[in-house]
Write an enzyme that holds these catalytic residues in place. Sequence first.
Site, PDB file in Angstrom:
ATOM      1  N   CYS A  99     -15.198  -2.728  -1.889  1.00 21.18           N
ATOM      2  CA  CYS A  99     -13.976  -3.198  -1.558  1.00 21.18           C
ATOM      3  C   CYS A  99     -13.375  -4.320  -2.301  1.00 21.18           C
ATOM      4  CB  CYS A  99     -13.732  -3.664  -0.129  1.00 21.18           C
ATOM      5  SG  CYS A  99     -14.769  -5.104   0.140  1.00 21.18           S
ATOM      6  N   LYS A 143      -5.259   0.446  14.464  1.00 22.64           N
ATOM      7  CA  LYS A 143      -5.290   1.453  13.690  1.00 22.64           C
ATOM      8  C   LYS A 143      -5.983   2.804  14.152  1.00 22.64           C
ATOM      9  CE  LYS A 143      -7.671  -1.068  10.654  1.00 22.64           C
ATOM     10  NZ  LYS A 143      -8.507  -1.677   9.738  1.00 22.64           N
ATOM     11  N   LYS A 162      -7.263   6.644  12.101  1.00 23.07           N
ATOM     12  CA  LYS A 162      -7.518   7.307  10.874  1.00 23.07           C
ATOM     13  C   LYS A 162      -7.913   8.586  11.219  1.00 23.07           C
ATOM     14  CE  LYS A 162      -8.665   3.060   8.637  1.00 23.07           C
ATOM     15  NZ  LYS A 162      -9.584   2.172   8.164  1.00 23.07           N
ATOM     16  N   CYS A 169     -17.258  -8.422   3.567  1.00 21.19           N
ATOM     17  CA  CYS A 169     -17.416  -8.898   4.869  1.00 21.19           C
ATOM     18  C   CYS A 169     -17.922  -7.624   5.848  1.00 21.19           C
ATOM     19  CB  CYS A 169     -16.159  -9.574   5.537  1.00 21.19           C
ATOM     20  SG  CYS A 169     -14.926  -8.355   6.112  1.00 21.19           S
ATOM     21  N   ARG A 203      -2.964   6.256  10.306  1.00 15.79           N
ATOM     22  CA  ARG A 203      -2.756   5.756   8.562  1.00 15.79           C
ATOM     23  C   ARG A 203      -3.013   7.003   7.926  1.00 15.79           C
ATOM     24  NH1 ARG A 203      -4.766   0.763   7.891  1.00 15.79           N
ATOM     25  NH2 ARG A 203      -4.473  -0.659   9.647  1.00 15.79           N
ATOM     26  N   ARG A 240       0.675  -1.309  -0.102  1.00 15.32           N
ATOM     27  CA  ARG A 240       0.088  -0.015  -0.033  1.00 15.32           C
ATOM     28  C   ARG A 240       0.870   1.101  -0.078  1.00 15.32           C
ATOM     29  NH1 ARG A 240      -4.447  -0.271   4.701  1.00 15.32           N
ATOM     30  NH2 ARG A 240      -5.466  -1.666   3.107  1.00 15.32           N
ATOM     31  N   CYS A 297      -8.335 -10.593  -0.532  1.00 14.61           N
ATOM     32  CA  CYS A 297      -8.655 -10.052   0.941  1.00 14.61           C
ATOM     33  C   CYS A 297      -8.813 -11.431   1.595  1.00 14.61           C
ATOM     34  CB  CYS A 297      -9.832  -9.323   1.070  1.00 14.61           C
ATOM     35  SG  CYS A 297      -9.973  -9.034   2.788  1.00 14.61           S
ATOM     36  N   CYS A 348     -14.777  -1.939   4.758  1.00 19.92           N
ATOM     37  CA  CYS A 348     -13.715  -1.104   4.041  1.00 19.92           C
ATOM     38  C   CYS A 348     -14.202   0.042   2.981  1.00 19.92           C
ATOM     39  CB  CYS A 348     -12.842  -2.053   3.282  1.00 19.92           C
ATOM     40  SG  CYS A 348     -12.043  -3.080   4.670  1.00 19.92           S
TER      41      CYS A 348
END
Length: 588
Positions: A444, A223, A225, A489, A147, A78, A450, A493
Amino acid sequence: MEPHQDPAPKLSKVEALKEASKYLKVQVEEALAADGTHMSEDAASILKFHGSYQQDDRDTRTRLKKERKEKAFQFMVRVRMPGGLMTAAQYLVCDELATTLGNGALRITTRQEFQIHGVLKQHLKPTIKRINEALMSTLAACGDVERNVLFCPAPTCDPLHQAMHDDALAWASHAAPRSSSYWDLWLDGKKIESLPPAGPARVHTTADDPVEPIYGKTYLPRKFKTAFAFPDDNCTDVHANDLGFLAIVEQGRITGYNVLVGGGLGTTPSAQKTFPFLAVPLCFAPRGEILDVGEAVLKVFRDFGNRSDRKRARLKYIIHDWGLPAFRAKIEDYLGRVLEDPRPVRVRDVDDHLGWCAQGDGKFYLGLPIENGRIKDAGPARLLSGLRAFFQKYNVRGRLTCQQSILLADLEPAWKPEIEAWMREYGIAGVDDVSTVRRWSMACPALPTCGLAVTEAERALPGVIDRLESALATIGLANERLTVRMTGCPNGCARPYNSDIGLVGRGAHINSDGTPGPGKYTIFLGGRTQGDRLNAPFLDYVPYDDIVRRLTPVLERFKAERDHGESFGDFCARLGNIALGGDPELQD
Ligand code: SRM
Ligand code: SF4
């Protein structure tokens, strides 16, 4: 409830790994030195902080298992790009890596970054090195850290966009990890900074560490953000972030920001302790104070976030458990001063920045819709080759949006005919070539890359949109703006939980050859295009082929019964999902 910490919580395994990594190094260094196609889970956990995930090609998993072969391991890399900013040269490096060392496609993410999938272990170092040589980075694109920082990517030349750009980059630098492990591992110790150097910590607490003054040895519990947004253009979906800066504009300039806290969408349906949550206003901070306030929020999360249960290790759960007043008091404690109340401002609109737009300096930018962010060559639509040819010819800036699209900046008005000819030559769709519903949709990646996907998303949404397009045209809603977001899922995302129509992968479907099929989805209704209201579950376990059939009666009622100017999401929220035929068992 007053802030408190569990007296003796058992720390999660990742906490011990972070401590043992000696500032993000040991396990990855060993894994890179070892032979083999993949690394241990422990090393892969630390690798995330360096911007890469270990994955395998799930399309081949069943076959390889039957043949008793190891999984087709590969890595996703990424590329961190605050605000989605890049030069033509940087675009071309990402293209070259995707083509030569990746799977031949680039993926624009919902957080203004590029992902390169399909990188083999032996190619990780050359890939990351090359990215850095082009003055980009992968550091902290993943992992328990701040992030990629989001801000409006429009290259509009006005004092507002310039001020936000400066503030967001200052915050991105300040919140970046300071350990030198990244350069030691990938650049043989040669330091290349893609952001200005971070500078000292500003909010001093006794817990400050000499190497990582903001993070400490074990970094954050999870994480974190951050997004910056304008009230009249929430193109970064600010409420979905742990930390949001909503610009307060007075007399044509940004005087400061309403600081929003606690957004996060990930949830595990079987665990009631988890839920999506939208960020709430904490305070107003003048421009000069955002680094202090942001750092205090990071440090409170560092010190009080849940380090024993990673499912509950997001800022939103601290705010939920303590209540906003106690959280605010703790931030004031860390800052050593009282916070100002937030201004009475909320988000009003979203601009996806597509089409030809004046920059304000005599030049234009062109926003191109990229379906689900995937830049590849597919039949007559040769997006990958086309964008490569574009950036080889025009040395202009590019920008990535949080709607998975790309903006081509700095275009002279005289270039318009040749750029339109270039689009025709490569079969590249402009915004007028796609329907309104496709324009405002996102999915996503899900399968096959994934590891957490239960169902398809990126490969399944285009088929849903085909059917929705014809249903909307029949009902007379072809021009209606509504956001449709699909994920494979419940992790959220593509931000399905604040959209008008959210489609969340719920149940796997296995084809007769053992490969996974599209699956079953939960349909959510009643969010807002502006991104400041959560939707609610409408129907659960809806087979892929039934999605549009189940939505059609609701769209018909909307057409017949909407109030003047009412959006689809507002209509659904007003009537409630039960009145619209939703499953009563799903409602709280
Ligand atoms: Fe995400 C994990 C892809 C934005 C919530 N996300 C993942 C992983 C890395 C799967 C994994 O952990 O093994 C996915 C990689 C798939 C692949 O093959 O590429 C993945 N997330 C993505 C991207 C690429 C989706 C996209 O369509 O663009 C986005 C990358 C953004 C970036 O550039 O950094 C992406 N992820 C988001 C967002 C949206 C946002 O941030 O605006 C969310 C919801 C907001 C939030 O954080 O709550 C999101 N991703 C998650 C979660 C749930 C976190 C939680 O608190 O429960 C996971 C699972 C996890 O972290 O354990 C996850
Ligand atoms: Fe993977 Fe789930 Fe995120 Fe989709 S929502 S990319 S399936 S983790």
